[in-house]
Motif scaffolding. Sequence first.
Motif, PDB file in Angstrom:
ATOM      1  N   LEU A   1      93.464  94.463 -33.021  1.00 17.47           N
ATOM      2  CA  LEU A   1      92.033  94.720 -33.191  1.00 17.47           C
ATOM      3  C   LEU A   1      91.325  93.544 -33.878  1.00 17.47           C
ATOM      4  CD1 LEU A   1      92.168  98.521 -34.042  1.00 17.47           C
ATOM      5  CD2 LEU A   1      91.236  97.461 -31.982  1.00 17.47           C
TER       6      LEU A   1
ATOM      7  N   TRP B   1      86.204  98.930 -35.868  1.00 14.30           N
ATOM      8  CA  TRP B   1      87.235  98.223 -36.625  1.00 14.30           C
ATOM      9  C   TRP B   1      86.565  97.228 -37.558  1.00 14.30           C
ATOM     10  CZ3 TRP B   1      91.964  98.756 -38.178  1.00 14.30           C
ATOM     11  CH2 TRP B   1      92.719  97.654 -38.600  1.00 14.30           C
TER      12      TRP B   1
ATOM     13  N   ILE C   1      93.692 103.974 -31.139  1.00 15.32           N
ATOM     14  CA  ILE C   1      92.498 103.271 -31.622  1.00 15.32           C
ATOM     15  C   ILE C   1      91.323 104.224 -31.815  1.00 15.32           C
ATOM     16  CG2 ILE C   1      90.766 101.500 -31.088  1.00 15.32           C
ATOM     17  CD1 ILE C   1      92.933 100.018 -29.499  1.00 15.32           C
TER      18      ILE C   1
END
Length: 463
Positions: free
Chosen positions: A162, A53, A28
């Motif tokens: 996410l 994100w 991530i």
Amino acid sequence: MGRQPDREARVVLAGRPNVGKSTLFNRISGARRAIVTPTPGTTRDVLRHAAEWLGAEFELVDTGGVYGASADPLQKAVAVQGAAALDAASVIVLVTDGRDGVVPADEQVAAHVRRTGRPVVLAVNKIDDRRAEARVEEFHRLAVSPVVPIAAEHGLGVGDLLDAVVARLPRGRGARAVEADAAPARGTADLAVAIIGRPNVGKSSLVNLLLREERVLVSEVAGTTRDTVDARFTWHGRGLRLVDTAGMRRPGRVARSGRIESVSLVMARRAVAEADVAVLVVDAAEGVARQDAAIAGEAEQAGCGIVIAANKWDLVKDRGPNYAKQFDGEVRAALRFAEFAPLLHISARTGERAPKLVARVVEVAAARARHVATGELNRFVERVTRRHPPVSPDRRNVRIKYAAQVGARPPTFVFFTNVATRFHFSYERYLRNRLRESFGFEGSPIRLRVRAGRDSREGGGRR
Ligand code: GDP
Ligand code: GDP
């Protein structure tokens, strides 16, 4: 679009050692700071890194070896740090190892995480492994939802994870945990819409109208299937993609021959495979035909949301007040597969109710992505089974021990029962209708599965 969470947003990864937290952290954050090793408990520090994100910024925190049961003198300090990190979390990602299934340490961490009262997303990692794939449903026992299967090492499912995390981040003032994904779970991704129906019902006219209405035909993009053409437009800031519009942009391009019926079925099948929502166009002047039902069936089977558009309503407007009622009754009788679909009277010629049609499409897409929290679902099961206990096809009595929503788009539920069985079709229908009523899945198919449940409650105690 108001999706920007405040700058203090903090996403904390929790889980017992070796489930893949560091791997996920690296995936991530794009960082390489966490040490990934196959020895349990080797990632010790609490690590932090800025991440982003779909425009939402947050700080990603890995609690490292908080839950490692080791004699390491550092362990205690790490545990204290980790507990503080959990309490400061905006959203907690509980990471588990799908290959191992649910182990007692997962239940301990889950209990701890639930006590914080923070929104939690459960990641079942390592589903690149077949053993893990088969065990995902087991994790609903932890009474944490949603459950998102991932393979951190390969990036599989990390986008879905996410999406779920960002949907639960506080947004400015009045921050709250989001229970249901009322917002489109795909974030800013386009909503794929298939316009399907028999020849001549007005599909091309509708496509042209939608693209003209908006006057923002952004682009014509190649569809994911070769030789298809998609058209994209935005509606109140939401991107919509009309899939497979080849031959539709100019009315009348579809040949009107004897083969036509099967051609429209094949086209519908291709389009619904890619779509979130299908708009089934029927001809209000001609009424519904068997072919309409076959096309609706394709959409239902593909798990698409469905909106029925009775087009050319301008032609039947003056047929008196009872016509609408009679017509709707005929549509409902002919399209039993799609009884859950909203029905609108539109005119692609005059543009009447076209904006409303788009609004319904967006609503149905949201309903189709909705997630019911496990606790809420089980209270629902108690309520509806008290009124009507389940029956199997041979009319035996069955007890539902536990239920979980194991998927969305379309919403998929598993009912764990005391014996291996199926439900009588009338009971399935009862459950679907009650689910729709209670949780608002309008326009979306609902999938039900029944499994004999092992007793899964011992050791760990949910809530
Ligand atoms: P942590 O202790 O929870 O931080 O776990 P790590 O990130 O150190 O990972 C533990 C082990 O699991 C490592 O050997 C990883 O390579 C492995 N692992 C992590 N993610 C995956 C995955 O998606 N699939 C598979 N098969 N292995 C993974
Ligand atoms: P398709 O084959 O489903 O793409 O249908 P078309 O869009 O080519 O439309 C078939 C015929 O119906 C054309 O002659 C259109 O002008 C006509 N049509 C389409 N929508 C409407 C409508 O809302 N009202 C009326 N009166 N005619 C329409």
